[in-house]
Design an enzyme around this catalytic site. Structure first.
Site, short mmCIF file in Angstrom:
data_model
loop_
_atom_site.label_atom_id
_atom_site.label_comp_id
_atom_site.label_asym_id
_atom_site.label_seq_id
_atom_site.Cartn_x
_atom_site.Cartn_y
_atom_site.Cartn_z
CB SER A 17 4.97 7.02 9.03
OG SER A 17 4.43 8.15 8.41
CE LYS B 20 3.29 2.20 9.69
NZ LYS B 20 3.97 0.95 9.37
CE1 TYR C 8 0.29 3.47 7.88
CE2 TYR C 8 0.56 5.85 7.95
CZ TYR C 8 1.07 4.60 7.68
OH TYR C 8 2.35 4.48 7.20
P1 NAD Z 1 2.87 -1.52 0.36
O1 NAD Z 1 1.41 -1.65 0.63
O2 NAD Z 1 3.30 -1.42 -1.05
O3 NAD Z 1 3.67 -2.70 1.06
C1 NAD Z 1 3.23 -3.32 2.25
C2 NAD Z 1 3.21 -4.81 2.01
O4 NAD Z 1 2.79 -5.46 3.21
C3 NAD Z 1 2.23 -5.23 0.90
O5 NAD Z 1 2.93 -6.02 -0.04
C4 NAD Z 1 1.15 -6.03 1.63
O6 NAD Z 1 0.62 -7.06 0.83
C5 NAD Z 1 1.91 -6.53 2.86
N1 NAD Z 1 1.09 -6.81 4.04
C6 NAD Z 1 0.15 -6.00 4.62
N2 NAD Z 1 -0.34 -6.61 5.70
C7 NAD Z 1 0.28 -7.81 5.83
C8 NAD Z 1 0.19 -8.89 6.75
N3 NAD Z 1 -0.69 -8.87 7.76
N4 NAD Z 1 1.00 -9.95 6.58
C9 NAD Z 1 1.86 -10.00 5.53
N5 NAD Z 1 1.98 -9.03 4.63
C10 NAD Z 1 1.21 -7.94 4.78
O7 NAD Z 1 3.37 -0.25 1.20
P2 NAD Z 1 4.77 0.49 1.17
O8 NAD Z 1 4.54 1.85 0.64
O9 NAD Z 1 5.80 -0.37 0.59
O10 NAD Z 1 5.01 0.64 2.74
C11 NAD Z 1 5.78 -0.26 3.49
C12 NAD Z 1 5.72 0.14 4.96
O11 NAD Z 1 6.18 1.48 5.08
C13 NAD Z 1 4.31 0.12 5.55
O12 NAD Z 1 4.40 -0.36 6.88
C14 NAD Z 1 3.90 1.57 5.54
O13 NAD Z 1 2.98 1.88 6.55
C15 NAD Z 1 5.24 2.27 5.79
N6 NAD Z 1 5.29 3.65 5.29
C16 NAD Z 1 4.99 3.88 3.97
C17 NAD Z 1 5.00 5.20 3.49
C18 NAD Z 1 4.67 5.49 2.06
O14 NAD Z 1 4.40 6.65 1.73
N7 NAD Z 1 4.69 4.53 1.14
C19 NAD Z 1 5.32 6.24 4.37
C20 NAD Z 1 5.63 5.96 5.69
C21 NAD Z 1 5.61 4.64 6.14
C1 UD1 Z 2 0.04 11.12 3.54
C2 UD1 Z 2 -0.58 10.77 4.86
C3 UD1 Z 2 0.51 10.31 5.82
C4 UD1 Z 2 1.27 9.13 5.22
C5 UD1 Z 2 1.82 9.55 3.86
C6 UD1 Z 2 2.50 8.41 3.15
C7 UD1 Z 2 -2.61 12.13 5.09
C8 UD1 Z 2 -3.26 13.26 5.81
N1 UD1 Z 2 -1.31 11.91 5.38
O1 UD1 Z 2 1.00 12.14 3.75
O2 UD1 Z 2 -0.06 9.93 7.05
O3 UD1 Z 2 2.35 8.74 6.06
O4 UD1 Z 2 0.74 10.00 3.02
O5 UD1 Z 2 1.60 7.43 2.78
O6 UD1 Z 2 -3.24 11.43 4.31
N2 UD1 Z 2 -2.11 16.37 -2.48
C9 UD1 Z 2 -2.92 17.01 -3.41
N3 UD1 Z 2 -3.72 16.23 -4.21
C10 UD1 Z 2 -3.73 14.88 -4.15
C11 UD1 Z 2 -2.89 14.22 -3.22
C12 UD1 Z 2 -2.10 15.01 -2.39
O7 UD1 Z 2 -2.94 18.24 -3.48
O8 UD1 Z 2 -4.49 14.23 -4.91
C13 UD1 Z 2 -1.21 17.19 -1.63
C14 UD1 Z 2 -1.45 17.03 -0.14
O9 UD1 Z 2 -2.41 17.97 0.31
C15 UD1 Z 2 -0.04 17.28 0.42
C16 UD1 Z 2 0.88 16.74 -0.68
O10 UD1 Z 2 0.10 16.72 -1.87
O11 UD1 Z 2 0.19 18.65 0.55
C17 UD1 Z 2 1.39 15.33 -0.39
O12 UD1 Z 2 0.28 14.48 -0.13
P1 UD1 Z 2 0.45 12.89 0.06
O13 UD1 Z 2 1.23 12.33 -1.04
O14 UD1 Z 2 -0.92 12.33 0.30
O15 UD1 Z 2 1.35 12.77 1.36
P2 UD1 Z 2 1.12 13.38 2.84
O16 UD1 Z 2 -0.14 14.14 2.93
O17 UD1 Z 2 2.36 14.07 3.23
#
Ligand code: NAD
Ligand code: UD1
Length: 336
Positions: free
Chosen positions: A124, A152, A148
């Site tokens: 991330s 990572k 979190y």
């Molecule tokens: P998500 O929660 O939709 O998907 C993660 C999946 O992993 C889920 O289906 C959950 O059931 C499964 N899981 C969790 N722990 C597990 C375990 N111990 N064993 C087996 N399965 C398990 O999340 P996502 O948004 O699809 O994210 C996928 C990956 O990307 C995650 O590692 C997350 O941290 C990373 N990531 C997501 C974002 C985002 O904004 N969505 C941003 C940066 C990184």
């Molecule tokens: C957040 C996480 C980041 C994670 C990412 C994806 C925090 C501090 N950071 O990032 O670690 O990798 O999500 O899961 O939580 N916002 C609003 N109102 C809301 C929600 C968000 O104003 O209800 C604003 C936030 O202040 C930010 C932007 O929208 O400026 C995006 O927010 P968000 O979607 O939560 O993503 P990040 O903060 O970038």
């Protein structure tokens, strides 16, 4: 290629599975369903014609993971499984370290045992911490401000050490910026449990009438309109980045951190304006104090992905919002 996809029923995993199947790869999904449901599997089948092999198992369960590797011929792993809610990670840090860090170590040990040393890991942009100035590039210092983010960073460091210890490992740590959007069919998308933490699912639920109003976290940042700026990337572009990464593993040296972002920044109010225009719905909002841990501006330098993977995000913000809205309006209660 024959691939294990951990977390494959989740948001990013399910979109990646669709693209993998469409490119002719064979997929085995492992997920413990802690944040997803098997309902997505029939949606994947409807899109691809293939019902993917699914095993309900926890990556922390060494015996179950060993069985997966002994029963399937796995060439590489895409590792999405993990807990991802920043706020929750402050409340239950041990669960985050146990699930994300210990679970990943268990997975990597079993991969090593079965001599599977090709890995794409979901990292991330949170690993850039608060002190770097955007555009963020992979040479910048890393740090974390919450459990979190620590998980990572720890996993990235573990993978760096692993690749140094044994040159047979080939690893891509993909640092996602802000994934949004949904499959263009409107049949698959993000389905958060409870009240969404992230901006786009929150705005979408306001538009569809599930939530009353958006709270905008601060309008006094040093940005053009005072609200936070982020690099939103379409989940299908992100999925395609994983395919490029997995196909490039043979040529990658050691463990490579690679940004997956667009290089563009968009503010909270710009998102609200676009969502309103595309959905035709009112998005009431209130300006509230800044959220702890937020920074003003985050966007990627995405050059390394182009050079190493020949990948570039191509879907624009309107497409991201149109696809989010199609998914949300056609499935107001997610997969239920
Ligand atoms: P998500 O929660 O939709 O998907 C993660 C999946 O992993 C889920 O289906 C959950 O059931 C499964 N899981 C969790 N722990 C597990 C375990 N111990 N064993 C087996 N399965 C398990 O999340 P996502 O948004 O699809 O994210 C996928 C990956 O990307 C995650 O590692 C997350 O941290 C990373 N990531 C997501 C974002 C985002 O904004 N969505 C941003 C940066 C990184
Ligand atoms: C957040 C996480 C980041 C994670 C990412 C994806 C925090 C501090 N950071 O990032 O670690 O990798 O999500 O899961 O939580 N916002 C609003 N109102 C809301 C929600 C968000 O104003 O209800 C604003 C936030 O202040 C930010 C932007 O929208 O400026 C995006 O927010 P968000 O979607 O939560 O993503 P990040 O903060 O970038």
């Amino acid at each position: 290629m024959s691939l294990l996809v951990t977390g494959g029923t989740g948001y990013i995993g399910s979109h990646t599975v669709v693209e993998l199947i469409e490119k002719g790869h064979e997929v085995v999904i492992v997920d413990n369903l802690s944040n997803s449901s098997t309902r997505v599997l029939s949606r994947i089948e409807a899109l691809t014609g293939v019902f993917p092999t699914f095993i309900q198992a926890d990556i922390c369960d060494a015996k179950a993971m060993s069985d997966v590797f002994s029963q399937h011929d796995i060439e590489a792993v895409i590792h999405f499984a993990g807990l991802k809610a920043v706020g929750e990670s402050n409340e239950i840090p041990l669960s985050y370290y146990q699930n994300n860090v210990s679970g990943s170590i268990t997975l990597f040990e079993i991969m090593a045992k079965f001599n599977v040393k090709k890995l794409v890991f979901s990292s991330s942009a949170t690993v850039y911490g608060e002190n770097n100035i955007s555009p963020l590039d992979e040479s910048m210092a890393t740090s974390a401000t919450n459990p979190y983010g620590q998980t990572k960073l720890m996993i990235e460091n573990i993978l760096m050490d692993l690749a140094k210890s044994d040159t047979k490992w080939s690893i891509a740590c993909l640092r996602y910026f802000n994934p949004i959007g949904a499959h263009a069919s409107g049949t698959m998308g993000e389905n958060p449990n409870g009240i969404p933490n992230n901006l786009l699912p929150y705005v979408a639920q306001v538009a569809v009438g599930r939530l009353a109003q958006l709270n905008v976290f601060g309008d006094d940042y040093d940005t053009p309109d005072g609200t936070g700026v982020r690099d939103y990337i379409h989940v299908v572009d992100l999925a395609l980045g994983h395919i490029k990464a997995v196909e490039a593993l043979n040529d990658l040296q050691g463990c490579q951190p690679i940004n997956l972002g667009t290089g563009n920044g968009t503010s909270v109010l710009e998102i609200v304006k676009s969502f309103k225009a595309i959905s035709g719905k009112d998005i009431p909002y209130a300006i509230v104090p800044r959220r702890v841990g937020d920074i003003a501006t985050v966007f990627a330098n995405a050059d390394k992905a182009l050079t190493l993977l020949n990948w570039k995000a191509v879907r624009d913000l309107n497409t991201m919002i149109e696809d989010t809205w199609r998914w949300q309006s056609q499935n107001p209660n997610g997969f239920e």
